[in-house]
Scaffold this active site. Structure first.
Site, short mmCIF file in Angstrom:
data_model
loop_
_atom_site.label_atom_id
_atom_site.label_comp_id
_atom_site.label_asym_id
_atom_site.label_seq_id
_atom_site.Cartn_x
_atom_site.Cartn_y
_atom_site.Cartn_z
N VAL A 57 0.85 -1.20 0.00
CA VAL A 57 0.00 0.00 0.00
C VAL A 57 0.89 1.24 0.00
O VAL A 57 1.77 1.38 0.86
CB VAL A 57 -0.93 0.02 1.23
N ALA A 86 4.70 -1.17 3.23
CA ALA A 86 4.45 0.24 2.96
C ALA A 86 5.25 0.66 1.74
O ALA A 86 6.48 0.54 1.71
CB ALA A 86 4.87 1.09 4.17
N LYS A 87 4.55 1.15 0.73
CA LYS A 87 5.22 1.62 -0.49
C LYS A 87 5.65 3.08 -0.28
O LYS A 87 4.81 3.95 -0.03
CB LYS A 87 4.30 1.51 -1.69
N ILE A 88 6.94 3.32 -0.41
CA ILE A 88 7.50 4.64 -0.17
C ILE A 88 8.14 5.16 -1.45
O ILE A 88 9.11 4.58 -1.96
CB ILE A 88 8.58 4.59 0.94
#
Length: 221
Positions: A57, A86-88
């Protein structure tokens, strides 16, 4: 290679999970916009569908501290029901955020990668996955497959634990060529996943089998 579905369309995901050996789902703000649903609505639906598979996400915050807060909240919603990442995006603040999230026990996918060096820096920062964009590079006369190949080679040469999650595909051939680089995984749209698992000659062969065997398969079951 592991296959992930790059979609937030619930019906597409249900159909894929019915037959395709997916390892997870990836999302981003553009994908969510295409569905016209708030994240508060769609995230619980994705968690329920994906089960113990990966769910990547993307964070929308611009400051590292807020990315951390955001990721913690999403992980709380996911709980232990799925394998949360977590997509950063690899902005300056994104690079700051990666070690902060890792220190908090949150797994990270570094996204919006367009160069070999961006991937290496993200790996050194602690990213679990890096997501280079193949087709977007091809569209600007760069070479997406070559970039993925260089990333894969460097991760192997330097014995880095970070894995490559290739993204942004418009053709089955791009997926095929990424596979030949030794890339660990790829996230692919519903349309391309449907194309890569099928072939008209397969359909023709099955039709011929059914016709030829119709009166010969006489063992009841």
């Amino acid at each position: 290679m592991y296959y992930l579905a790059d979609t937030a369309n619930i019906e597409e995901i249900k159909k894929l999970l019915h037959y395709f050996p997916l390892q997870g789902i990836t999302t981003n703000p553009t994908i969510l916009a295409a569905e016209g649903k708030k994240l508060s609505v769609i995230l619980p639906e994705l968690v329920k569908l994906v089960g113990d598979k990966m769910l990547h996400v993307q964070m929308i915050s611009e400051k590292a501290e807020r990315m951390l807060d955001e990721a913690k909240k999403y992980r709380e919603i996911c709980g232990d029901k799925c394998d949360f990442y977590a997509k950063i995006p690899i902005t300056e603040e994104g690079f700051r955020a990666i070690p902060m999230l890792k220190k908090s026990g949150i797994k990270v996918t570094a996204t919006a990668i367009f160069t070999h060096q961006q991937a290496l820096v993200a790996a050194r920062a602690g990213a679990n996955f890096v997501a280079p964009y193949v087709n977007r590079l091809d569209n600007i006369s760069s070479h997406g497959i070559e970039v993925v190949n260089h990333i894969v080679k460097s991760f192997t040469d330097f014995k880095l634990p970070t894995k490559v999650l290739a993204a942004s595909f418009k053709t089955v051939d791009q997926v095929h060529r990424v596979t030949l680089t030794g890339c660990y995984s790829a996230t692919i749209s519903y349309e391309i996943l449907e194309r890569l698992r099928s072939h008209p000659m397969t359909d023709a062969s099955v039709d011929a089998f059914l016709k030829d065997g119709k009166k010969l398969y006489d063992i009841p079951f």
